[in-house]
Write an enzyme that holds these catalytic residues in place. Structure first.
Site, PDB file in Angstrom:
ATOM      1  N   CYS A  57     -30.209 -40.081 -31.880  1.00 46.15           N
ATOM      2  CA  CYS A  57     -30.148 -40.039 -33.335  1.00 46.15           C
ATOM      3  C   CYS A  57     -29.327 -41.216 -33.854  1.00 46.15           C
ATOM      4  O   CYS A  57     -29.692 -41.867 -34.838  1.00 46.15           O
ATOM      5  CB  CYS A  57     -29.521 -38.735 -33.824  1.00 46.15           C
ATOM      6  SG  CYS A  57     -30.429 -37.242 -33.369  1.00 46.15           S
ATOM      7  N   ASP A 113     -11.913  -3.449 -51.639  1.00 49.31           N
ATOM      8  CA  ASP A 113     -11.685  -3.208 -50.220  1.00 49.31           C
ATOM      9  C   ASP A 113     -10.324  -2.511 -50.092  1.00 49.31           C
ATOM     10  O   ASP A 113      -9.412  -2.781 -50.872  1.00 49.31           O
ATOM     11  CB  ASP A 113     -11.682  -4.545 -49.475  1.00 49.31           C
ATOM     12  CG  ASP A 113     -11.239  -4.390 -48.037  1.00 49.31           C
ATOM     13  OD1 ASP A 113     -11.891  -3.637 -47.305  1.00 49.31           O
ATOM     14  OD2 ASP A 113     -10.236  -5.020 -47.666  1.00 49.31           O
ATOM     15  N   ASP A 115     -14.731  -9.645 -45.565  1.00 49.53           N
ATOM     16  CA  ASP A 115     -15.054  -9.420 -46.976  1.00 49.53           C
ATOM     17  C   ASP A 115     -15.851 -10.571 -47.575  1.00 49.53           C
ATOM     18  O   ASP A 115     -16.401 -10.436 -48.673  1.00 49.53           O
ATOM     19  CB  ASP A 115     -13.765  -9.243 -47.804  1.00 49.53           C
ATOM     20  CG  ASP A 115     -13.024  -7.965 -47.454  1.00 49.53           C
ATOM     21  OD1 ASP A 115     -13.699  -6.980 -47.116  1.00 49.53           O
ATOM     22  OD2 ASP A 115     -11.784  -7.967 -47.508  1.00 49.53           O
TER      23      ASP A 115
END
Length: 847
Positions: free
Chosen positions: A27, A510, A713
């Site tokens: 690449c 929460d 979360d």
């Protein structure tokens, strides 16, 4: 974004390009080959590890050609975002003109321009110089904002602007007063007309007014013509164009009346020098008042920048030297004396003190600091002396990140702004069209002198319709609102959250680390008759020092907090499934569940009533036996934060439902939720189930704000309509959130929601005033009331009303600086929320 090369570069000139999509050495080779094939490229070196290409040149080369070559090779140059300061914008039409110019540049993916902050945020692959050039072609000035000096530069420029406007207002007013007295005095003051006719005569009076007005228009007011007429020529008229056309029409007509009256029809020979002079003077006055008010909208950023220390004392080469804050490096040991600001972020290595962190958290109580504690740059050291090792400097400090978040939020556009943008895009051209129609209608159908009526009313339409108030209505309120939030420790990472948060119907929380402290703590210790509490706790803690269980650590920490000396232990043994035992202080200690006590032949029924209470609170009791006697019952739990009950009550007062999402069993979850008045309890939810729970809450109730602090979360924070992260939580959670609470207190949630409601209410007030003002007064200025009531709007009054409209909008936005958060004021809300008695569908089906 890197600047394009406009001049022939020498052999050392180069630019760096980020590249995405490379995965191996081949690449690298393909990208290098593609870059070297671009005319003007001397050499290209690509680094796979850094994913960057360093390109040097032997001839001028367009950066876009390099980007195209990389993309043709199958790779991409990621978009970057630059911030530009834009000078010369005065109204919403200016914003549209700059945005249109930027979006026309190849490589620009998104461009947002903010009138209040006078900044443009551009995302894409275009070169910075191309962006600046495009803005300059549109008739404005621009420069790149980079680093901490940007705010200082902006403040200095605004101070210069205010000083120039004040000077021009004073000069224009001094020259306008004689013109006004000479013209209006002839009509209003008895004898004034005769005095003028006996002395200098009418023609001399007009010559005198012409001379003064010419100076007014082309010295202090030249800015309107320098910007207005070129914008008109580009077919992108703005507020300056309206003022320029209107005042120049009155001035030119007056010149013809003064020097070539034969060109005008009989009965129409009159001068309007005073109208042109007073109009530009009033608009200059409005601009000056507006500039002063706009400076006050950014005071939150100024105060944040002012919190940064300028110098630091650093230990180097065996001594202590005082250096500029920018020279502090990670790893330096920095000394802070009592009363000084902490220069950068770090970890305390010596000393102990208390630090006022209210500028970060909004909490007024100083925080104790000792070796190992973290300190934040900008906070204030109290009485003790500290030395700490720098861990973050420059733009990496917490304060720098806060400033960056606030600036980004202030520069963003809310969805409500889309309507304003659509209207203002066509507003000024439409006003010019209305002015032309007004002129023609009065000329054809108006009473004599028709030409005079046509001119005066057309000028009034042009002057009254300035879109300044429209352009300032939204961004000024955002600036003040987000700044007020930052002062309270509530950071809006995305401006859109200001609009979305007010519509939230449910706040989902929460449990661990959000509602609770996030770590187990000793909550209950009751001893049997004949035992001393301190001695029992010390012996239990001594045994638990050998255990790594979170419950054991909580008991040990409790003993340490109370300053208890722990006895030596021996013979420690873990009894699988029951508990632990050891010798401590010359006695045998056993700690474990009730079944362990029964195995030892002891009856835990001695503490039956306490055990029942603990069970009702969702706590699991442990028992301790000392010397073969049942000595104590102990409970460890994750305690609810002190501010949580008050915060939930405040959310209820705001009319919101509160849901708790937890992985705990339902009994424990209910025991925590019941005393807090939580409306919905969704228990036994696995970490990957939080997203589905948020989706279900949204489907049942509407918009949801989710509050969390942990890594697990982050998906739920992203899924919610508004994600609110506790600032004491993980970086991943904070990055996924729209709003960040810098303290660990939940009281920031109702404060953020209440601030959202107040800010959007303020924006709507501003927009109503701006649109209602134009909608009502443009027809009046055009003369629709004249046939029925004989009422016309003087161009002078139109100029005064137009200037005051912008000042009104800014003044209304500045009221947000005095806004008080509900958690501090405790003001009752008439729409107080009543907790529902019937469980929701989600609550019924979650388990």
């Amino acid at each position: 974004m890197n600047a394009p090369l406009k001049n022939p570069p020498d052999s050392h000139q180069a630019i760096s390009l980020p590249i995405e999509g490379m995965s191996c050495a081949s690449c690298v080779g393909r990208v290098e080959k593609a870059l070297k094939s671009v005319p003007g490229v001397k050499d290209a070196s690509v680094n796979l590890a850094t994913e960057k290409a360093e390109v040097s040149f032997e001839a001028p080369t367009d950066r876009r050609a390099l980007v195209a070559a990389i993309e043709d090779a199958g790779y991409s140059v990621p978009s970057a975002t630059v911030q530009l300061a834009v000078e010369g914008m005065t109204c919403a039409s200016c914003v549209g003109n700059v945005e249109h110019a930027l979006k026309a540049i190849p490589g620009v993916a998104e461009a947002t321009v903010n009138l209040a902050t006078e900044r443009a945020s551009v995302r894409g692959t275009a070169a910075t110089a191309d962006l600046v050039e495009a803005i300059e072609r549109a008739g404005y000035a621009a420069r790149l904002l980079d680093g901490g000096a940007a705010q200082d530069d902006t403040d200095a420029r605004k101070d210069r602007e205010q000083a120039e406007l004040k000077r021009d207002v004073i000069l224009a007013a001094a020259l306008t007063l004689p013109v006004l007295v000479m013209e209006m005095g002839s009509h209003l003051i008895p004898g004034m007309h005769d005095l003028i006719m006996r002395t200098i005569g009418m023609q001399g009076n007009w010559y005198f007014q012409f001379a003064l007005t010419t100076v007014i228009l082309f010295v202090p007011s030249i800015r309107f013509y320098e910007k207005g007429f070129p914008a008109l020529a580009r077919l992108a008229p703005d507020m300056n164009s309206l003022v320029a056309v209107g005042t120049m029409a009155a001035y030119a007509y007056s010149m013809v009346a003064t020097f070539a009256p034969s060109l005008l029809p009989a009965g129409t020979i009159n001068v309007y020098y005073e109208a042109a002079a007073v109009i530009v003077t009033l608009i200059l006055l409005g601009r000056w008042l507006e500039a002063r008010a706009r400076g006050r909208t950014s005071e939150a950023i100024k105060r944040l920048v002012g919190l940064q220390a300028k110098v630091a004392r650093v230990r180097r080469d065996g001594g202590t030297v005082e250096i500029a804050i920018g020279e502090v490096a990670p790893g330096d040991v920095v000394e802070v004396r009592p009363g000084e600001r902490v220069p950068v972020d770090g970890e305390v290595v010596e000393g102990d003190s208390y630090i006022d962190e209210s500028m970060i958290t909004g909490e007024p109580i100083p925080v104790a600091k000792a070796a190992g504690s973290q300190v934040v740059g900008g906070t204030v050291n109290q009485k003790g002396a500290l030395a700490f090792r720098a861990t973050a400097v420059g733009g990496a400090t917490v304060l720098s990140q806060i400033i960056r978040m606030v600036e980004e939020a202030q520069g963003s556009k809310l969805p409500i702004q889309a309507l304003v943008d659509r209207v203002t895009m066509y507003f000024v051209p439409a006003v010019i069209g209305v002015a032309i129609l007004t002129f023609l209608a009065w000329l054809v159908f108006g009473p004599e002198p028709a030409l005079t009526f046509a001119l005066v009313n057309a000028v009034a339409v042009l002057i009254i319709a300035c879109p300044c108030a429209m352009g300032l209505a939204t961004p000024t309120s955002i600036m003040v609102g987000t700044g007020r939030g930052a002062e309270m420790g509530v950071l809006f990472r995305k401006g859109e959250a200001l609009q979305l948060l007010k519509d939230a119907k449910v706040v989902a929380l929460d449990k661990t680390g959000t509602l609770t402290e996030g770590r187990p703590a000793l909550t209950d210790l009751e001893v049997a008759e004949g035992f001393d509490r301190a001695e029992v706790l010390a012996r239990i803690a001594a045994v638990e020092t050998k255990s790594e269980h979170p419950i054991a650590r909580a008991i040990v920490e409790a003993a340490e907090v109370e300053g208890l000396a722990l006895p030596e232990i021996s013979g420690f043994e873990s009894v699988t499934g029951f508990g632990v035992k050891a010798e401590a202080g010359g006695a045998r200690i056993e700690v474990g569940a009730d079944r362990y006590m029964r195995k030892l032949g002891l009856d835990p029924g001695l503490f039956a009533r306490t055990a029942e209470r603990l069970g009702g609170e969702g706590k699991t009791p442990l028992y301790a036996a000392i010397g073969g006697r049942l000595a104590a019952i102990v409970a460890v739990a994750d305690p609810v934060k002190e501010t949580t009950p008050e915060a939930i009550a405040a959310l209820h007062r705001l009319g919101l439902r509160v849901a708790m999402i937890t992985g705990d069993n339902r009994r424990t979850a209910e025991a925590i939720a019941r005393p807090l008045g939580i409306d919905h309890v969704i228990a036994e939810v696995l970490p990957d189930g939080k997203v589905e729970t948020v989706k279900a809450l949204k489907a049942e109730h509407g918009k949801v704000a989710f509050v969390g602090d942990g890594i697990n979360d982050a998906p739920a924070l992203a899924e919610a309509d508004v994600g609110i992260a506790i600032g004491t939580g993980t970086d991943i959670a904070i990055e996924a959130a729209d709003v960040v609470l810098m303290s660990g207190s939940l009281k920031g949630v109702p404060n953020a929601i209440a601030l959202s409601k107040a800010t959007i209410r303020n924006i709507r007030q501003n927009l109503f005033w701006a649109f209602a003002y134009n909608t009502a007064l443009i027809p009046v200025a055009a003369g629709v009331l004249y046939p029925a009531f004989g009422i016309l709007l003087s161009p002078v009054l139109a100029a005064g009303a137009m200037a005051l409209s912008s000042v009104f909008v800014l003044g209304n936005a500045l009221r947000l600086r005095q806004w008080g958060p509900p958690m501090e004021t405790g003001r009752p809300d008439p729409a107080a929320h009543q907790a529902p008695q019937e469980p929701s569908r989600i609550e019924r089906t979650a388990t």
